[in-house]
Design a protein around this motif. Sequence first.
Motif, PDB file in Angstrom:
ATOM      1  N   GLU A 338       0.812  -1.213   0.000  1.00 37.44           N
ATOM      2  CA  GLU A 338       0.000   0.000   0.000  1.00 37.44           C
ATOM      3  C   GLU A 338       0.851   1.271   0.000  1.00 37.44           C
ATOM      4  O   GLU A 338       0.317   2.382  -0.038  1.00 37.44           O
ATOM      5  CB  GLU A 338      -0.926  -0.001   1.224  1.00 37.44           C
ATOM      6  N   ALA A 339       2.167   1.113   0.037  1.00 30.77           N
ATOM      7  CA  ALA A 339       3.054   2.277   0.069  1.00 30.77           C
ATOM      8  C   ALA A 339       3.469   2.681  -1.338  1.00 30.77           C
ATOM      9  O   ALA A 339       3.501   1.854  -2.260  1.00 30.77           O
ATOM     10  CB  ALA A 339       4.295   1.962   0.897  1.00 30.77           C
ATOM     11  N   ARG A 340       3.788   3.938  -1.497  1.00 30.57           N
ATOM     12  CA  ARG A 340       4.360   4.440  -2.740  1.00 30.57           C
ATOM     13  C   ARG A 340       5.866   4.539  -2.548  1.00 30.57           C
ATOM     14  O   ARG A 340       6.355   5.138  -1.583  1.00 30.57           O
ATOM     15  CB  ARG A 340       3.780   5.793  -3.113  1.00 30.57           C
ATOM     16  N   ILE A 341       6.594   3.924  -3.473  1.00 26.41           N
ATOM     17  CA  ILE A 341       8.052   3.887  -3.392  1.00 26.41           C
ATOM     18  C   ILE A 341       8.625   4.818  -4.456  1.00 26.41           C
ATOM     19  O   ILE A 341       8.309   4.685  -5.645  1.00 26.41           O
ATOM     20  CB  ILE A 341       8.600   2.461  -3.597  1.00 26.41           C
ATOM     21  N   VAL A 355       6.462   6.077   1.201  1.00 31.10           N
ATOM     22  CA  VAL A 355       5.437   6.948   1.776  1.00 31.10           C
ATOM     23  C   VAL A 355       4.095   6.226   1.756  1.00 31.10           C
ATOM     24  O   VAL A 355       3.749   5.550   0.784  1.00 31.10           O
ATOM     25  CB  VAL A 355       5.326   8.267   0.981  1.00 31.10           C
ATOM     26  N   LYS A 356       3.331   6.372   2.830  1.00 30.92           N
ATOM     27  CA  LYS A 356       1.992   5.790   2.891  1.00 30.92           C
ATOM     28  C   LYS A 356       1.063   6.795   3.556  1.00 30.92           C
ATOM     29  O   LYS A 356       1.307   7.221   4.689  1.00 30.92           O
ATOM     30  CB  LYS A 356       2.016   4.482   3.688  1.00 30.92           C
ATOM     31  N   GLU A 357       0.034   7.176   2.834  1.00 30.73           N
ATOM     32  CA  GLU A 357      -0.961   8.128   3.341  1.00 30.73           C
ATOM     33  C   GLU A 357      -0.293   9.401   3.865  1.00 30.73           C
ATOM     34  O   GLU A 357      -0.644   9.930   4.920  1.00 30.73           O
ATOM     35  CB  GLU A 357      -1.795   7.467   4.445  1.00 30.73           C
TER      36      GLU A 357
END
Length: 401
Positions: A338-341, A355-357
């Motif tokens: 669910e994280a953006r890398i 980053v997540k939320e």
Amino acid sequence: MQYVIIGNSAAGVSAAEVLRKADAECDITIVSEEEYRVYNRPLIARYMGGEIAEEKLWYRPDRFYEDKRIHLYKDTQAVRIDPKEKYIFLSNDDRLPYDRLLLATGAQPFVPPMEGLESHPNFHTFLELKDAKLVKESVSEETEAAILGAGLIGLEVAEELRHYTKQAVHVVELAPRLLPTICNTAASEILKQAMEAEGVVFHLENTVTRVEGSRLHLKDGTVLPSKVFIAAVGIRANVKLAQTAEIEINRGIVVNSRMETSASDIYAAGDVITTVDPVTGKPAAISLWSAAYAQGQCAGKNMAGQSTDYSPVPMVNDIAFFGVHVISALASNIEDPEARIYEQRWDDEYRRVAVKEGRLLGLLAISSGEKASGVTKKFRKALSEKSISQELLDDLLAVGE
């Protein structure tokens, strides 16, 4: 009030300092299995490699225990706790009464089973000053050395051994990359290439299956000659003493936010405890000198009757190998679906931000020279921000100055 502390490293010493400040008249006793006064454990590899002199290791001056009126048992093991009668039983047949007790027993090296290990003429682990001294005495310009484990300790030792020997230093690692708990594949590859250029040879996805004297047989059939063989695979919480008091264990000693264990008036801090990872929320062992020191302070305050909760402070870790810095914070190599890398890679530079939320999950960089200090400053600044803006993200991914 009688305070007893088992362990004479960062957690134990910081707790003792807090206790003496809180109560000028209390009795403080520290029991240590080692023969030395408190030293800076993260520096022992640099001492072994000749980068720093022994006097630079000492964490507190000669008169520290006398000035703080601390009774120190050196080269003594605490073997049993009687939590009902509140006694500690020692290997020298003494028994110590306590009102409040701190277990700061740290960790012990893990050595995987290897057939014939006892036949090696010069096998060592590398966690204490005595280990560094033994290795230091064993190496020369022609020493053939092998290390099992490509974690922080293994790589530090590999670099320092190259300061002695003209021979290649071999590192065997079961994982497919270096620093597997910190680095992802991209970061590991940059570091690997830099260390290979300095005479370190890696055997990844491999292990030592059999030892015949000074010959190491690897899983893939390779045979390595090794005058010195060092296991740096990892550590395990030293919970043996806690078990004698039937204290709750979950890999390490389980503590609450006040560093209290499941036993009344018994506290724990440092590498021996299981704490909570601030990113994942799961039980974790966080082996950092700075964390152990802060936990010891928290334990000391609560032992002295000052109600204090321990709150982990996110830190940036920067360690260099042959001038190549590995800079990390939080869960640096996290793989959360669910994280953006976000990643950037140059020839010898790498940045990764998870980053997540709008919240940072992990920071990782490979950097060299003057750029490294700039990256470390950026990472520290980012940890103080409540959310991640596009401007901040761009700055984190930039090559630096």
